[in-house]
Design a protein around this motif. Sequence first.
Motif, PDB file in Angstrom:
ATOM      1  N   PHE A  45       0.920  -1.029   0.110  1.00 61.57           N
ATOM      2  CA  PHE A  45      -0.004  -0.067   0.010  1.00 61.57           C
ATOM      3  C   PHE A  45       1.012   1.283   0.053  1.00 61.57           C
TER       4      PHE A  45
ATOM      5  N   SER B 159       0.374   3.570   1.841  1.00 63.24           N
ATOM      6  CA  SER B 159       0.680   4.150   3.224  1.00 63.24           C
ATOM      7  C   SER B 159       1.165   2.870   4.189  1.00 63.24           C
TER       8      SER B 159
ATOM      9  N   ASN C 237       0.769   0.584   5.999  1.00 67.18           N
ATOM     10  CA  ASN C 237       0.014  -0.126   6.849  1.00 67.18           C
ATOM     11  C   ASN C 237       0.670  -1.110   7.435  1.00 67.18           C
TER      12      ASN C 237
ATOM     13  N   LEU D  84       1.552  -2.770  11.337  1.00 69.24           N
ATOM     14  CA  LEU D  84       1.063  -2.504  12.922  1.00 69.24           C
ATOM     15  C   LEU D  84       2.113  -1.880  13.599  1.00 69.24           C
TER      16      LEU D  84
ATOM     17  N   LYS E  16       4.000  -0.195  16.758  1.00 71.49           N
ATOM     18  CA  LYS E  16       4.639  -0.690  17.896  1.00 71.49           C
ATOM     19  C   LYS E  16       4.793  -2.309  17.786  1.00 71.49           C
TER      20      LYS E  16
ATOM     21  N   ASP F 260       7.686  -9.568  13.588  1.00 74.93           N
ATOM     22  CA  ASP F 260       6.079  -9.776  13.611  1.00 74.93           C
ATOM     23  C   ASP F 260       5.223  -9.309  12.638  1.00 74.93           C
TER      24      ASP F 260
ATOM     25  N   LEU G   5       2.628 -11.643   9.725  1.00 78.21           N
ATOM     26  CA  LEU G   5       0.974 -11.444  10.078  1.00 78.21           C
ATOM     27  C   LEU G   5       0.149 -12.368   8.953  1.00 78.21           C
ATOM     28  N   PRO G   6       0.634 -12.404   7.644  1.00 76.16           N
ATOM     29  CA  PRO G   6      -0.361 -13.470   6.649  1.00 76.16           C
ATOM     30  C   PRO G   6      -0.182 -14.663   7.119  1.00 76.16           C
ATOM     31  N   LEU G   7       1.035 -15.160   7.546  1.00 75.22           N
ATOM     32  CA  LEU G   7       1.114 -16.604   7.788  1.00 75.22           C
ATOM     33  C   LEU G   7       0.372 -16.929   9.112  1.00 75.22           C
ATOM     34  N   MET G   8       0.155 -15.971   9.908  1.00 75.52           N
ATOM     35  CA  MET G   8      -0.544 -16.147  11.150  1.00 75.52           C
ATOM     36  C   MET G   8      -2.175 -16.623  10.799  1.00 75.52           C
ATOM     37  N   TYR G   9      -2.458 -16.083   9.693  1.00 72.00           N
ATOM     38  CA  TYR G   9      -3.955 -16.639   9.224  1.00 72.00           C
ATOM     39  C   TYR G   9      -3.897 -17.515   8.480  1.00 72.00           C
TER      40      TYR G   9
ATOM     41  N   ARG H 111       6.936 -20.110  10.356  1.00 73.41           N
ATOM     42  CA  ARG H 111       6.699 -18.675  10.044  1.00 73.41           C
ATOM     43  C   ARG H 111       7.862 -17.730  10.221  1.00 73.41           C
TER      44      ARG H 111
ATOM     45  N   ARG I 269       6.354  -8.619   3.796  1.00 72.16           N
ATOM     46  CA  ARG I 269       4.998  -8.871   4.292  1.00 72.16           C
ATOM     47  C   ARG I 269       4.320  -9.577   3.065  1.00 72.16           C
TER      48      ARG I 269
END
Lengths: 247, 406
Positions: free
Chosen positions: A93, A95, A97, A99, A101, A106, A110-114, A123, A159
């Motif tokens: 994106f 901006s 995007n 997360l 802090k 981490d 994130l995509p692999l967390m789902y 991961r 990511r």
Amino acid sequence: MRKEIIRIEDLKRDFVVGEETVHALRGVSFSICEGEFVTIMGTSGSGKSTLLNLIGCLDTPTQGEYYLDGISVKTMNKNQRATLRNRKIGFIFQSYNLLPKTTAVDNVQLPLMYNSDVSAKERRQRSIRALQLVGLGDRLQHKSNQMSGGQQQRVAIARALVNEPVIILADEATGNLDTRTSFEILTLLQRLNTEEGRTIIFVTHNPELAEYSSRNIVIRDGRIKSDTYNPSVRSAKETLDKLPKQD
Amino acid sequence: MNLTNLLKIALQALNGNKFRGFLTMLGIIIGVAAVITMLAIGQGSKKSIQEQIATMGSNMINIRPGGEQFGGVRRSAGEMQTLKLEDFEAIEKEAPYISAASPEVSSSGQVIFGANNSPTSIYGVSPSYLDIRKYKVAQGEVFSDEDVRSSAKVCVIGQTVVDNLFTNNEDPVGQTIRFNKIPFKVIGVLESKGDNTMGMDQDDIILAPYSTIQKRILAITYIHSMAVSASSEDATEDAIAGIQTILRRQHKIGPNAEDDFNVRSQKELISMMSSTTDMMTVLLACIAGISLFVGGIGIMNIMYVSVTERTREIGLRMSIGAKGFDILMQFLIEAILLSVTGGIIGVILGIGSAFIVKNILAWPIDIEFYTVILSFLVCTITGIFFGWYPAKKAADLDPIEALRYE
Ligand SMILES: Nc1ncnc2c1ncn2[C@@H]1O[C@H](COP(=O)(O)OP(=O)(O)OP(=O)(O)O)[C@@H](O)[C@H]1O
Ligand SMILES: [Mg+2]
């Protein structure tokens, strides 16, 4: 012949705002093959983001067919599209995007967390590899607010890579960055395209950037105005090297 | 997406905002702690009353002279001489649903043994009094009906009296003590019953045949009161009705005249007192429940702010493959984690303050396990209930709009 990743047939998207209907896309058809680096250009409001959102399965067309990696997206429900995004698409994106802090690792994982098929160990390994690929191997534990815009965009690219997507979609990914950093990001994307064989769609306002991609699609008023292949792709790295170090 | 990942995501989000998380929990903490402390106090006083029933005998009925009220002022039972021994005999013989009955006459004074003396009360009763009041003989024996007939100067003494008089570890049974100068032979010692919940020492007592007290100490022919045991707890009401009929007949009270005696069951007294404490418990629980509710609203409020604040994050998560359900669960788990953590702290704090109340104010406290479980459940449900709406709102966001949110 190379594998066809995206096929769009007469794609239309209307938005109903009050009494009026906005025809954001009025019938767009094209296909994109594996390994292409496509830039999409057009004036503001021409429908670029709308098109990209459809390609990214965030939105559904009012009419027309869309095949992603051979799968018809039109018939899919919300959850199926979410899974499709998770496995086959990487978003970048304007901006970033990220997360807040949260460390680079981490953010990247994130995509692999789902995706419950990927273990915690895998991961982490894949996130670190992706960060190394974008040149942030030494910034793994940096938090997003401790990094420059260019670095944050690299994390966002990592990511987008981490789930090994069939296509990377970038909507004005260099829009917030200065010329030099923009070319750094472009160099990175070019390298991912040529060396890693990643297929990339890059939406931009900057007409110069067409020279650095293998194909350029121009959209006007919801229709394709031109779709040209670029036989002599310029190297972003060379341009970057010619840019003055400090400006 | 599996639960561990969701839990990790929720924990990460909470970790980023610890202080806010704590403030959110504060409502739940105070609510749960209040519920537990209040219920502990309520249950404690109720239980102490129930213990009293157990020590005094739940089917005991007391008969006292004098009506319910005498022009607003109750005269002391001792002044009234309307209860006669014949009344007792009639009740013992005729009253239905009773298992035992005993007259009561009492006097207080100084009891002396050797060089020791102490103030105490002497009760003139029949042998069945021990059954009625649930006294047991630890040593020696109870006086017999024959002792009553012959007005024998024998007595059974409570443990406190033993401790006060027999300081050299003498065997009390067989010794002679003096009550108001009258010698009594100790023939038995009562098992200790300890204090009742009013703080009265139930062991500071001497029991002797009523005839002996009437003749040798008080010089009266009437009796002060009667203690009756109904055949069962459920039969107390029928027993009372029977006693009333007999006494009205004995006292020749006309159909429209008021009783000149009153009959009270222990059960009635207890239920009167329990209903007061029950009401108190309900009231306290309501106040505590309201504070838990307010705590829940606090969670909802913060979750709402959190969802709005993180709209772009939600959009991003959706764009990289989070399903609506994943987002819903993320925020729901956050809310539940907040309320459960708040609940745990609240439980610890509540139990702690209940013990402070017990130790500093010396109030009876009773923490029932189920109240702890209950308040814990309530606060988890609060978390789900008040977390649901904001979480649902987050899950229903359109990813494109969420990503565009400023
Ligand atoms: N959710 C929506 N509701 C109504 N109209 C919309 C919506 N999204 C886009 N549009 C309309 O569709 C048209 C195309 O918008 P789109 O965002 O695709 O343009 P764009 O080419 O990305 O422009 P820019 O270069 O400024 O980002 C615009 O006229 C816009 O107003
Ligand atoms: Mg746009």
